[in-house]
Scaffold this active site. Structure first.
Site, PDB file in Angstrom:
ATOM      1  CE  LYS A 126      -4.056  -2.030   1.311  1.00 32.83           C
ATOM      2  NZ  LYS A 126      -4.075  -3.266   1.723  1.00 32.83           N
TER       3      LYS A 126
HETATM    4  C1  LIG Z   1      -4.070  -4.485   1.018  1.00 27.69           C
HETATM    5  C2  LIG Z   1      -3.652  -5.730   1.015  1.00 27.69           C
HETATM    6  C3  LIG Z   1      -3.947  -6.828  -0.062  1.00 27.69           C
HETATM    7  C4  LIG Z   1      -5.338  -6.478  -1.158  1.00 27.69           C
HETATM    8  O1  LIG Z   1      -5.171  -5.736  -1.799  1.00 27.69           O
HETATM    9  P1  LIG Z   1      -6.368  -5.161  -2.786  1.00 27.69           P
HETATM   10  O2  LIG Z   1      -5.962  -4.001  -3.362  1.00 27.69           O
HETATM   11  O3  LIG Z   1      -7.424  -4.817  -1.839  1.00 27.69           O
HETATM   12  O4  LIG Z   1      -7.053  -6.112  -3.718  1.00 27.69           O
HETATM   13  C5  LIG Z   1      -3.205  -8.103  -0.070  1.00 27.69           C
HETATM   14  N1  LIG Z   1      -2.159  -7.902   0.620  1.00 27.69           N
HETATM   15  C6  LIG Z   1      -1.647  -7.135   1.508  1.00 27.69           C
HETATM   16  C7  LIG Z   1      -0.528  -7.150   2.286  1.00 27.69           C
HETATM   17  C8  LIG Z   1      -2.471  -5.677   1.557  1.00 27.69           C
HETATM   18  O5  LIG Z   1      -2.290  -4.933   2.411  1.00 27.69           O
END
Ligand SMILES: *Cc1c(COP(=O)(O)O)cnc(C)c1O
Length: 482
Positions: A126
């Site tokens: 993120k």
């Molecule tokens: C947010 C997140 C996901 C999922 O991603 P999306 O964009 O919501 O599909 C997968 N793995 C981790 C570690 C995350 O923080």
């Protein structure tokens, strides 16, 4: 570039990138998308192959944000994507690549690799988008002489990525609600050790759902929201999605030698934001064979891609798993893909998502649209706790590489979709240290800890405990924005 809503609002109106940057949903409840995807020419693709990450980000983003002057955007991307920010790499010499590609080995007649997206300040992918968002928000607010108070709820990843992106940014405050004493010691330390005066950690005496309910209650008080300039940074934010498009290009260049080759990506998925960016990269012309959606036990998306039935779950039906950032009951970015799947027909999208609200889902099996899923390259699979543990162990033993639980879901599902001669790239979405319990279960050893995080649990923490009460949170915010 003009932006339209998946439900039809804004067609014939003008919405620029900057107009939608700070907002959430469109006024009709839909999600914003460009009126058409910019195409990448063969010449551009050839030229981009050699670019450093920040300049590749500039080239891609400028196609979506033509209302930001080039020199400003270039400065923003160069400030965002630096080796200093993405410094938590396993191999020091890879830091300059921002998202290094690590090849595990050859399986099923093709290289199987990890695209490292979790070398940023909070050790999860993120950061890739959120760091850019912090700089874009600061830039846009300053331009218009505005301020913004971000209110959010988190059980871990999103909240800390937002705080690290917004810390010290002019014109921005963050009020982040988290469940008191419910996060791991590591995640608590990551968030609460921030001492920046514009970051407010609020520990709510309740569970994560209570935190989310408070955010909803505050946002539904429209007068308060407007007066206090409350905004959010949730996963439907368009700039977050588009920032993620960049690493699909970067990963493609790292895995291939020429632009005649094709690759597949496997994406550990929850809210469909990450894989939606992969879909957009493919629509722009990146030679992507398959986009493999990997889910955990919360398999709303896997069910759709296998059957054509989209059936959202109640929160009581949502499992708490060992890959918690994928524990979702509905996928908030999915509507963007459905819009494209239905040939960009906003009336039908509106109807389908009304059905989601009223009947809990929809079924595209009969309509013939579902057959087009293949044209868009999508396939899927699901993984369980036992699969994660087995995969973490297997990748460690075979390849001497420690992976986190979400990435393990990805590797498990990727192995079900290997095609000889087409490199498979699994997106690594977090580092193992964030999910230590499962690492200990799988490997009977402690997770690897990047040097910058040693002793983080012992740092002084700055947070405020508040009762599970929206009015109390409003008071807290109002007192600090005066
Ligand atoms: C947010 C997140 C996901 C999922 O991603 P999306 O964009 O919501 O599909 C997968 N793995 C981790 C570690 C995350 O923080």
């Amino acid at each position: 570039m003009n932006y339209i809503s998946t439900r039809g609002a804004g067609i014939g109106e003008r919405h620029t990138f900057s107009d939608i940057l700070l907002g959430g949903l469109a006024k009709d409840g839909g999600l914003y998308l460009p009126n058409e995807y910019p195409k990448v020419s063969a010449d551009e693709l050839a030229r981009w192959r050699a670019l450093p990450y920040a300049d590749l980000a500039f080239e891609i983003l400028r196609k979506f944000s033509d209302d930001i002057p080039d020199e400003d955007l270039r400065e923003l991307t160069r400030r965002t994507y630096t080796a200093q920010v993405y410094c938590n790499v396993r191999d020091e010499e890879n830091a300059a690549q921002i998202t290094p590609l690590k090849t595990l080995g050859v399986e099923g007649g093709t290289p199987l690799s990890l695209l490292e997206l979790s070398n940023g300040p909070t050790l999860a992918f993120k950061d890739m988008a959120m760091q850019l968002l912090g700089n874009l928000f600061e830039y846009t607010l300053a331009k218009h002489g505005q301020t913004l108070n971000i209110l959010g709820a988190t059980s871990g990843d999103t909240g800390s990525a937002a705080e690290y992106a917004m810390r010290g940014k002019k014109g921005i405050r963050v009020f982040m609600l988290s469940p008191h004493k419910k996060m791991s010691a590591f995640q608590t330390a990551q968030m609460y050790s921030l001492q920046d005066p514009n970051i407010f950690n609020i520990a709510i005496e309740g569970v994560f759902d209570d935190c989310q309910d408070i955010v909803k209650a505050v946002s539904n008080d429209h007068a308060f929201k407007a007066q206090q300039k409350i905004g959010t940074v949730n996963s439907i934010n368009w700039a977050r999605v588009v920032a993620q498009v960049v690493y699909y290009f970067k990963g493609y260049f790292a895995a291939t030698k020429s632009n005649d080759e094709r690759v597949s990506f496997t994406v550990p998925s929850g809210n469909f934001g990450n894989v939606c960016a992969g879909h957009i990269a493919r629509m722009m012309g990146l030679p992507v064979e398959k986009l493999v959606v990997a889910t955990n036990e919360n398999d709303v998306l896997d069910e759709f891609f296998r059957t054509g039935i989209y059936r959202v779950r109640k929160s009581s039906e949502t499992y708490h798993t060992s890959s918690p950032s994928m524990d979702i009951s509905k996928a908030s970015n999915f509507e963007r893909f459905v819009f494209d799947l239905l040939g960009r027909d906003p009336k039908r999208v509106l109807q389908l998502f009304r059905d989601v609200e009223e009947k809990g889902g929809f079924d595209l099996q009969a309509s013939g649209d579902f057959a087009r899923v293949e044209e868009f390259g999508f396939v899927s699979g699901r993984s369980s706790h036992d699969d994660r543990v087995d995969t973490i162990r297997d990748v460690f033993e075979q390849y001497d590489t420690m992976i986190d639980t979400h990435t393990a879901d990805g590797v498990k599902v990727a192995r079900e979709h290997l095609q000889a001669g087409i490199p498979m790239i699994v997106l690594e979405t977090a580092q193992p240290i964030k999910f230590g319990e499962t690492i200990r279960e799988a490997l009977e050893r402690e997770p690897e800890r990047p040097a910058a995080f040693s002793g983080i649990e012992d740092l002084p923490q700055r947070f405020e405990v508040l009762a599970n009460d929206a009015e109390r949170v409003k008071e807290f915010v109002a007192e600090r924005t005066r």
